[in-house]
Design a protein around this motif. Sequence first.
Motif, PDB file in Angstrom:
ATOM      1  N   ARG A 721      11.631  81.020  39.145  1.00 50.27           N
ATOM      2  CA  ARG A 721      11.676  79.568  39.290  1.00 50.27           C
ATOM      3  C   ARG A 721      12.344  78.901  38.108  1.00 50.27           C
ATOM      4  NH1 ARG A 721       5.907  77.844  41.127  1.00 50.27           N
ATOM      5  NH2 ARG A 721       5.581  80.063  40.827  1.00 50.27           N
ATOM      6  N   GLU A 722      11.988  79.387  36.953  1.00 48.33           N
ATOM      7  CA  GLU A 722      12.536  78.723  35.779  1.00 48.33           C
ATOM      8  C   GLU A 722      14.046  78.911  35.708  1.00 48.33           C
ATOM      9  OE1 GLU A 722      11.514  78.964  31.198  1.00 48.33           O
ATOM     10  OE2 GLU A 722       9.744  78.833  32.468  1.00 48.33           O
ATOM     11  N   LEU A 723      14.477  80.098  36.060  1.00 47.85           N
ATOM     12  CA  LEU A 723      15.921  80.311  36.007  1.00 47.85           C
ATOM     13  C   LEU A 723      16.630  79.548  37.114  1.00 47.85           C
ATOM     14  CD1 LEU A 723      16.310  83.998  34.896  1.00 47.85           C
ATOM     15  CD2 LEU A 723      16.301  81.920  33.568  1.00 47.85           C
ATOM     16  N   ALA A 724      15.961  79.462  38.248  1.00 46.17           N
ATOM     17  CA  ALA A 724      16.562  78.653  39.310  1.00 46.17           C
ATOM     18  C   ALA A 724      16.673  77.209  38.842  1.00 46.17           C
ATOM     19  CB  ALA A 724      15.724  78.744  40.574  1.00 46.17           C
TER      20      ALA A 724
ATOM     21  N   LEU B 238      24.217  89.230  39.910  1.00 39.55           N
ATOM     22  CA  LEU B 238      23.611  90.534  39.687  1.00 39.55           C
ATOM     23  C   LEU B 238      22.124  90.375  39.386  1.00 39.55           C
ATOM     24  CD1 LEU B 238      25.218  93.158  39.743  1.00 39.55           C
ATOM     25  CD2 LEU B 238      24.985  93.230  37.271  1.00 39.55           C
ATOM     26  N   LEU B 239      21.847  89.420  38.514  1.00 38.49           N
ATOM     27  CA  LEU B 239      20.444  89.184  38.173  1.00 38.49           C
ATOM     28  C   LEU B 239      19.689  88.666  39.387  1.00 38.49           C
ATOM     29  CD1 LEU B 239      18.198  89.065  36.101  1.00 38.49           C
ATOM     30  CD2 LEU B 239      18.949  86.794  35.500  1.00 38.49           C
ATOM     31  N   GLU B 245      11.671  87.559  45.845  1.00 37.07           N
ATOM     32  CA  GLU B 245      10.843  86.529  46.457  1.00 37.07           C
ATOM     33  C   GLU B 245      11.249  85.125  46.027  1.00 37.07           C
ATOM     34  OE1 GLU B 245       7.731  88.356  44.395  1.00 37.07           O
ATOM     35  OE2 GLU B 245       8.804  90.075  45.176  1.00 37.07           O
ATOM     36  N   GLY B 246      11.480  84.994  44.732  1.00 36.34           N
ATOM     37  CA  GLY B 246      11.599  83.661  44.166  1.00 36.34           C
ATOM     38  C   GLY B 246      12.876  82.956  44.562  1.00 36.34           C
ATOM     39  N   PRO B 247      12.997  81.741  44.087  1.00 30.12           N
ATOM     40  CA  PRO B 247      14.179  80.948  44.410  1.00 30.12           C
ATOM     41  C   PRO B 247      15.418  81.371  43.615  1.00 30.12           C
ATOM     42  CG  PRO B 247      12.727  79.714  42.980  1.00 30.12           C
ATOM     43  CD  PRO B 247      12.024  81.011  43.292  1.00 30.12           C
ATOM     44  N   MET B 248      15.198  82.269  42.660  1.00 26.42           N
ATOM     45  CA  MET B 248      16.295  82.606  41.771  1.00 26.42           C
ATOM     46  C   MET B 248      17.439  83.264  42.515  1.00 26.42           C
ATOM     47  SD  MET B 248      15.929  84.659  38.260  1.00 26.42           S
ATOM     48  CE  MET B 248      15.956  86.340  38.795  1.00 26.42           C
ATOM     49  N   ARG B 249      17.078  84.130  43.441  1.00 28.67           N
ATOM     50  CA  ARG B 249      18.114  84.866  44.146  1.00 28.67           C
ATOM     51  C   ARG B 249      19.081  83.908  44.827  1.00 28.67           C
ATOM     52  NH1 ARG B 249      17.548  90.068  46.469  1.00 28.67           N
ATOM     53  NH2 ARG B 249      19.352  90.571  47.727  1.00 28.67           N
ATOM     54  N   VAL B 250      18.484  82.993  45.563  1.00 28.45           N
ATOM     55  CA  VAL B 250      19.311  82.037  46.288  1.00 28.45           C
ATOM     56  C   VAL B 250      20.103  81.195  45.300  1.00 28.45           C
ATOM     57  CG1 VAL B 250      19.283  80.188  47.948  1.00 28.45           C
ATOM     58  CG2 VAL B 250      17.554  81.973  48.062  1.00 28.45           C
ATOM     59  N   ALA B 251      19.393  80.734  44.265  1.00 28.61           N
ATOM     60  CA  ALA B 251      20.037  79.845  43.302  1.00 28.61           C
ATOM     61  C   ALA B 251      21.230  80.542  42.676  1.00 28.61           C
ATOM     62  CB  ALA B 251      19.030  79.433  42.234  1.00 28.61           C
ATOM     63  N   PHE B 252      21.013  81.781  42.268  1.00 30.65           N
ATOM     64  CA  PHE B 252      22.101  82.473  41.604  1.00 30.65           C
ATOM     65  C   PHE B 252      23.216  82.818  42.585  1.00 30.65           C
ATOM     66  CE2 PHE B 252      19.903  84.109  37.524  1.00 30.65           C
ATOM     67  CZ  PHE B 252      19.790  82.800  37.115  1.00 30.65           C
TER      68      PHE B 252
END
Lengths: 772, 413
Positions: A721-724, B238-239, B245-252
């Motif tokens: 979340r934080e990275l997003a 890559l990261l 699960e988190g939103p990071m995948r989509v965001a990245f």
Amino acid sequence: MSLHGTKATFDPLSTTGDASDDTFTTIFESLPTPAVTTATTAGAAPEYDSFMTARSAMSYMTASQEMAVPGVGSSRAEPLVSEQPAPPAVFSPQQDYATPTPGPELPLAFDGEAAEGGAPYKPFLGSSQPPPQKPQPQLKQPLSSALRDSSNPFAAPAVTLPYQQSTTGGAVGPLSFGEVNSKDEAQTTAAFSVPTDLYEASNMFTLPDATAATAAAAAAAAASLMNPQAQALPPLYDFTREFSRMLPVSEDPASPVDDSVTAGTVFLYDNGQVRGGVGGGSARSGLPASGGTGPASGQTDAGRSAVPSGGGGPMPYAAAALLTNTVSVHSPRKAVAPSRIPGLSEPYTLYCITSRSVIVPETTVERRFRDVVALAELLQSLYPGCFVPPRPSRNAVEGRRMQPSFIEERRLGIEKFLRRLVVHPVLGPSEATQVWLRVPTADLRTCQEWLRLLPSAPPGIAKSTARLLCQVVGVERVVPSPVDITRPASERGDVYRLVHERAAQIRGVLNKVQLSATEERLREEAIGLQERSEALLGLSRRADQLVARMTKRSKVAHDLGDALAAETQVKCTAVVIGSSLAAALRVSADGLGQINKLYGIASDASAKHLTPLYDWLAAVPGAVTALAARERCLLTVATLESDEVEVRAKLAEAETRLGGAPSASATSTSSQPTTAMKKVEALRLQASQLAVAVTAARDEYERVGARNLSEITAFKAHMSRELADAVREFALVQLAAAQKAQELWADTAGKLEELAAMAAAVAVTGGGSHPR
Amino acid sequence: MDPPYESVLQDRGSNNFFSPVTAVSKEFEIEVAEPVKQGEGVAAYVSYKVRTKTTHVKYHEPFHEVTRRFRDFAWLHDKLVEKNKGHIVPPLPEKSAVQKYQMATDFIEQRRRALQVFVNRVASHPVLKDSSELETFLQANEEHWMLEIAKWQAETSAQHRPVSAAAQWFKNLQHSAQSLVSGRADEMQEDAEYIKIRDYINSLEGHLTEAHRQAGRLLRKEADLGAALTEFASAAELLGKQDNEGPMRVAFGCLCTRANEVAALSRARSEAIAVEFAAPLKEFARTIKSVQVAMADRASALSAYSQAKSDLDSKKVRLAKLRGTPGLKEDKIAETERDVNEADQRLRNAKLGYETIRDTMREELNRFQKERAAEMSAVLRDFALAQARNTAEQAKGWGELLRDLQQAAVGGS
């Protein structure tokens, strides 16, 4: 999506060079005056901090129309401006409590929008009133259920407090916010500039009194009551995020328990603030304040007492947040202590550490860096399996240590560490942390409460060796006691076990162990963590490079501007290349100069918003250590189990031998136990000791494993979340920078156009100088 | 005189630096096209088609097409410089030995554009456009042209013959020694304003070169930034893949897509800077060099003038001496008198030459100023506009990223 889109426009970037000799700084400073005063009172905040935050960029974006995010912004704007009643001259909380208007979560939504697409940020609103925009089904119960589930009898009352308050507070804060907004445009911007200042959360906390002043400057007198709220509640970009993100170590990371708790605590905090700041005369005191202290203090006790006993299950989250919900590190001062070498003195720096919470009065202690290290190490040994947040690194070049820049860097590092720490559900309310934060004894090393917590230091080499000899000879027990087992052999100074475990490891004891599903999963997670950290490392390097390139670009733009300007600086320029060209060059050079500044600011801001990458990278070693602690426990378990098996085998053998020749010995040994009997007895004792130890070790292992599991889940979720968030903020900065750059370029182009038109007019009339 | 580059001023919307130059002259429209590599190795060169559309009276046909190579453009340039002292002859692009052998496509394209600019500038110059050299260049057929080139090469090699060069050098030395003795530099005869201008132009050349260098750097930095952004984005992706699960995948993932778009824009932008800004700046700098050539012509004319003057003076003194000495042969005096007359004639010629150049230059500088002021202003403006457009596109890219992120957040929650 309800971005806050009053046309009022918090548009700090927009006031571009109408006045041609405006420097860029003045452009950036040309926020409406209240905001400026805010920035200045807040102290060291560089001006761009007050605007180039993601938040302001966001509002900038919304304000500067559809191009960026079509359809955002405008629709939600009108109700805020038009429908809200005119603000009451004196703000009355009750009134607002009573009348939750449909739009109260608007500012919250602004925040929530920014953080999470809205929903998780307003769990209380979601539960207390029909969610106007989005269904938030899963938000309704998590906090209460999570807390009710906890065995703490005090938890329930303690929960209701934040729950109710936040319900109302959730309505009040944003509502008042909205009212401030609706007053006039300047105030809107003022109100929104508060959070932007909070971007430098440290600044806010370094001057706790100043914040009130700042806030007062920012809003009208009526609103000033609400300011703590305004500060605590909405964006708080860095701080809130850290704060809220770090909170949950819930079993289900996807559930927004954390956020709801955050919201609750924030309100609690704000309420406490109000109570403390405004005093009993406040309109609120009649409300839950009285009810607040009782259960809350009960909660404190419960929390404290719960900590040493129950290491395994996560604490009720509220406890974490109730005990301490904000920490600030400030006013470093130099001190001198006698050095280890007699006759010399050793300078060091003391940092004031102020922690605030609802129930315990604000306390400030002075700690030095050594103490931070001690705290981190203590926590690591007391709570194996927990991911202790990264503390600033220790290695300091001797000469650099007293430099202000270094001290500031370290101060920030400590602050970051503590902030992450206090919201940790286990570590935050732990006695160690609380003692460290609250007991004002100047020197931690002489602080009784602190010393009591310290585990007995590993015995010295001499003692360990002696013990080893005893163990080998058989005088002392070889099997660790169940109490001992909770600490790693290396710390107990139990060389025998240490060697034994290592040997067992080499023998491949671990391979024989049947791995539980949890263990399997954790191992996978550990590998995942490794991969993640590698990817993170790669990314942070790229980020470095990116920022470096950005900086370089701004420098080159500056150089180009200089080069263009240089042409106009020689005398009689106008004669040779014509006055219009000279002017055009100058305009271009000015434009480039502004662009350069903008790019510089943008690259700074980008760097700032990419820091979570580094933070998370720094957090990886802590996680690895915690995971290793579990592996170590597993090793202990495995070794003990194999020992037990071995001993039992021996025992069985001895018993059969004993049973095989019972007739021969039965008569002769009836009165006096034979050596064989003695041996069986000894083995039996050892076996039972081992069985106890195994159980204890297994318990410990499972506790650590459970911690590992919840920690890694939380770790991943928060990181994600934080990275997003960081990505979004990065994008916001880029967007704001690009838009601003576009504006500047268009402006420059416009000016050049004008000049060209003028030159053309002159050419037509036949003017112009005649060089010879 | 045609209002030079008027279209630059009128053609507001146009962003292309080169199109106004092509479209400027009403009499000529010249296109340099179809670069073709000829030959191999060291002898390799690139030939271009030079197509002319003209209404000039001297040209019998409205359309001409000839094949020319860089050397031929150089011929035109050198001839023009030689024949039109005091005029600012448009500059040729640099000869770059290294790049020439590499024959990179973008280098050839760059040069093609520069040559086109050059020949159009000549054709729109009020004096040079009427020159017979241009006429020859634009319409001479292969044979005729080879002849011209051969003649020219013979001339230049003759000029470079060591004897005549040494003689010239010796003469110059003598003159400067004289002026040293008399303590009177040629400069003193120039008017102050001109000297100021000359000094300024000398410094301007440095500034422009610097500006061009910086523009080149900016261009490279933009490209670098784009590359860094791409790398950043792919590292981010890559990261992001680590995250299930988190939103990071989509965001990245979004970040990667959009950042690549922005990076592509950034690359395009650096090319745009090259075309719209760096090249004209460079040409401007080269033109300043041409101005310097013209100034050198003026200086040498002036020097010839003062040389002639001092020559005449010394001859007159000698004559007076001869006259004053009794008992000298009449024919000696007559001879000296003849000398004096000749010197006087030379002086008058030199003076005329100098004054012609001076007047020409006055006009030329005036023209240069007007023309270039408008043009450079336009270039600067176009640059700013292009940047504005590009940044707007970037902003759009980032804005879309934000929208993506928001949608992802909504979808996820």
